[in-house]
Design an enzyme around this catalytic site. Structure first.
Site, PDB file in Angstrom:
ATOM      1  N   ARG A  12       0.845  -1.202   0.000  1.00  0.00           N
ATOM      2  CA  ARG A  12       0.000   0.000   0.000  1.00  0.00           C
ATOM      3  C   ARG A  12       0.878   1.249   0.000  1.00  0.00           C
ATOM      4  O   ARG A  12       2.077   1.187   0.275  1.00  0.00           O
ATOM      5  CB  ARG A  12      -0.919  -0.005   1.224  1.00  0.00           C
ATOM      6  CG  ARG A  12      -2.023  -1.029   1.164  1.00  0.00           C
ATOM      7  CD  ARG A  12      -2.839  -1.084   2.442  1.00  0.00           C
ATOM      8  NE  ARG A  12      -2.079  -1.652   3.551  1.00  0.00           N
ATOM      9  CZ  ARG A  12      -2.571  -1.807   4.786  1.00  0.00           C
ATOM     10  NH1 ARG A  12      -3.808  -1.413   5.064  1.00  0.00           N
ATOM     11  NH2 ARG A  12      -1.830  -2.343   5.739  1.00  0.00           N
ATOM     12  N   LYS A  35       1.455   2.065   7.227  1.00  0.00           N
ATOM     13  CA  LYS A  35       1.736   1.276   8.425  1.00  0.00           C
ATOM     14  C   LYS A  35       2.581   2.052   9.420  1.00  0.00           C
ATOM     15  O   LYS A  35       3.212   3.058   9.095  1.00  0.00           O
ATOM     16  CB  LYS A  35       2.456  -0.025   8.040  1.00  0.00           C
ATOM     17  CG  LYS A  35       1.548  -1.029   7.348  1.00  0.00           C
ATOM     18  CD  LYS A  35       0.294  -1.350   8.131  1.00  0.00           C
ATOM     19  CE  LYS A  35       0.538  -2.111   9.397  1.00  0.00           C
ATOM     20  NZ  LYS A  35      -0.717  -2.319  10.180  1.00  0.00           N
ATOM     21  N   TYR A  42      -1.240   4.783  10.369  1.00  0.00           N
ATOM     22  CA  TYR A  42      -1.650   3.860  11.422  1.00  0.00           C
ATOM     23  C   TYR A  42      -0.497   3.694  12.397  1.00  0.00           C
ATOM     24  O   TYR A  42       0.664   3.609  11.997  1.00  0.00           O
ATOM     25  CB  TYR A  42      -2.010   2.481  10.837  1.00  0.00           C
ATOM     26  CG  TYR A  42      -3.323   2.438  10.105  1.00  0.00           C
ATOM     27  CD1 TYR A  42      -4.520   2.672  10.773  1.00  0.00           C
ATOM     28  CD2 TYR A  42      -3.371   2.154   8.745  1.00  0.00           C
ATOM     29  CE1 TYR A  42      -5.736   2.628  10.103  1.00  0.00           C
ATOM     30  CE2 TYR A  42      -4.580   2.111   8.056  1.00  0.00           C
ATOM     31  CZ  TYR A  42      -5.763   2.349   8.740  1.00  0.00           C
ATOM     32  OH  TYR A  42      -6.964   2.311   8.077  1.00  0.00           O
ATOM     33  N   HIS A  54      -1.154   2.004  16.088  1.00  0.00           N
ATOM     34  CA  HIS A  54      -1.424   0.832  16.941  1.00  0.00           C
ATOM     35  C   HIS A  54      -0.386   0.732  18.062  1.00  0.00           C
ATOM     36  O   HIS A  54       0.341  -0.254  18.190  1.00  0.00           O
ATOM     37  CB  HIS A  54      -1.445  -0.452  16.103  1.00  0.00           C
ATOM     38  CG  HIS A  54      -2.468  -0.456  15.012  1.00  0.00           C
ATOM     39  ND1 HIS A  54      -3.824  -0.500  15.261  1.00  0.00           N
ATOM     40  CD2 HIS A  54      -2.334  -0.387  13.658  1.00  0.00           C
ATOM     41  CE1 HIS A  54      -4.486  -0.477  14.119  1.00  0.00           C
ATOM     42  NE2 HIS A  54      -3.609  -0.401  13.135  1.00  0.00           N
ATOM     43  N   GLU A  84      -6.153   5.218  13.266  1.00  0.00           N
ATOM     44  CA  GLU A  84      -7.116   4.318  13.919  1.00  0.00           C
ATOM     45  C   GLU A  84      -7.858   4.942  15.085  1.00  0.00           C
ATOM     46  O   GLU A  84      -8.815   4.344  15.585  1.00  0.00           O
ATOM     47  CB  GLU A  84      -6.430   3.017  14.369  1.00  0.00           C
ATOM     48  CG  GLU A  84      -5.519   3.140  15.579  1.00  0.00           C
ATOM     49  CD  GLU A  84      -4.088   3.517  15.233  1.00  0.00           C
ATOM     50  OE1 GLU A  84      -3.238   3.468  16.137  1.00  0.00           O
ATOM     51  OE2 GLU A  84      -3.822   3.865  14.061  1.00  0.00           O
ATOM     52  N   ASP A  91      -3.427  -6.383  15.299  1.00  0.00           N
ATOM     53  CA  ASP A  91      -2.774  -5.066  15.316  1.00  0.00           C
ATOM     54  C   ASP A  91      -2.817  -4.432  16.698  1.00  0.00           C
ATOM     55  O   ASP A  91      -1.971  -3.607  17.039  1.00  0.00           O
ATOM     56  CB  ASP A  91      -3.441  -4.108  14.311  1.00  0.00           C
ATOM     57  CG  ASP A  91      -2.830  -4.224  12.921  1.00  0.00           C
ATOM     58  OD1 ASP A  91      -1.649  -4.582  12.822  1.00  0.00           O
ATOM     59  OD2 ASP A  91      -3.549  -3.965  11.942  1.00  0.00           O
TER      60      ASP A  91
END
Length: 379
Positions: free
Chosen positions: A15, A75, A94, A96, A118, A270
């Site tokens: 991605r 990510k 993101y 996490h 997120e 995640d």
């Protein structure tokens, strides 16, 4: 503003943080965009397309991180990327952080401003930047689980939808949110016998109405989870506590009672995973067997369908990226309480309460963190 898009370096992550269409929008707003060469090559987005949209192509990630005021990724930054972050630089991706103390410490030490996709909210209890990937992961979880159930993959050799005269697989979905709904939708469509557990009666009512009785809904208790898990051929872990570590709802003792070759897919990995036996895996080596049960715990599931995922994600993130670039991060966050929910790290302080609690670190409220550091003297 100078915006940078590095190439993702996590294993089998194809991605990319911006599409050429996103670059064009930012350029139209007067911003400069630099994109690392081949950042979109894995999904068919060539450097020439980014250049045509107004981006400047640079040779490596170091140049992106050294120059950009705002870094847009997909990510969480890997250790090599964290080392390139600098004081005051804005990172939008993101994160996490709750199950990842090492990354949290690296971000805190860098002095950067880290805004997590997120935890951005919509004011109605939804998570608009997590939702597109939750939709993808939910649908993928059934594909992945059905494949893992094949005997050659270590599974029990049960066909998800069965055939006439043979019972279908029993699929248990723990959590009826975006992931759970999308998993149930695909499983029901493939002809499986589907049970969804959730703690919201309103959500269970909604699911019952939407599926018109084609699945079973159960209120989630320890007893209900145990009794359903041990009967299942495939269990989908689809629980989410925004920003926080996922609760361990399925214990090792429960797994020991499952059928040999049954499969669990932990979409919550995640955030640390909701099975006691879960540990992160990759697309390169997605499964392992523990207690006789096949575990699929890929931590970036949507990366497996990277083209669909990139377009779905960037459709959602672009308005927020434009706000951060047009107004500057401080004004954008102060004016939009929902975007402000995304602020996790600010100049060495944790600014998302659930993350601070999970990591047992000091918390600073985002409104406090965003106060101007200097006030002009009164006259």
């Amino acid at each position: 503003m100078l915006i940078g898009v590095p190439k993702e370096i996590k294993v089998h992550e194809y991605r990319v943080g911006l599409t050429p269409a996103g670059v064009r929008e930012l350029a139209r707003h007067g911003h400069e965009v630099i994109v690392q060469t081949h950042a979109g090559a894995g999904i068919g987005l060539a450097d020439a397309q980014y250049q045509a949209a107004g981006a400047r192509i640079v040779g490596d990630a170091a140049e992106v991180f050294a120059s950009a005021e705002l870094v847009i990724k997909v990510k969480e930054p890997q250790p090599a990327e964290c080392a390139m972050l600098r004081d005051g630089q804005v990172l939008f991706t993101y994160l996490h952080l709750a199950p990842d103390p090492a990354q949290a410490r690296a971000l805190l030490d860098s002095g950067c401003v880290a805004i997590a996709y997120e935890t951005v909210s919509d004011g109605r209890g939804g998570l608009p930047l997590l939702a597109p990937m939750s939709e993808v992961a939910g649908r993928m979880s059934i594909q992945a689980g059905a494949h893992a159930m094949e005997k050659a993959q270590g599974g029990n050799g049960v066909l998800l939808g069965g055939v006439p005269g043979v019972v279908p697989a029993r699929v248990v979905v723990i959590g009826g949110g975006v992931v759970g709904y999308n998993a149930a939708r695909v499983a029901v469509g493939m002809g499986a016998d589907v049970v969804v557990l959730d703690r919201s009666l309103d959500r269970l009512n909604w699911l019952d109405t939407v599926f018109e009785g084609r699945l079973t809904t159960l209120y989630s208790t320890v007893d209900a989870v145990e009794s359903e898990v041990v009967r299942a051929d495939l269990v989908i872990g689809a629980v989410l506590v925004p920003g926080a570590a996922a609760p361990k709802l399925v214990t090792r003792a429960m797994l020991r009672q499952m059928k040999p070759g049954a499969v669990v897919v932990d979409v919550a990995i995640d955030q640390g995973g909701c099975f006691e036996t879960s540990r992160p895996t990759t697309h390169q080596d997605p499964t392992y067997v523990e207690e006789g049960v096949v575990h699929y715990c890929v931590a970036n599931m949507p990366g497996g369908v990277a083209r669909t995922s990139t377009f779905a994600l960037t459709n959602a993130t672009l308005p927020y990226a434009l706000a951060l670039a047009d107004k500057g991060y401080r004004k954008a966050l102060l004016e939009d309480a929902n975007l402000r929910e995304g602020l996790n790290v600010h100049h060495g302080k944790l600014t998302y309460k659930a993350v601070a609690e999970a990591l047992n670190l000091e918390y600073q409220a985002p409104q406090e963190a965003l106060k101007p550091w200097w006030h002009p003297p009164e006259h």
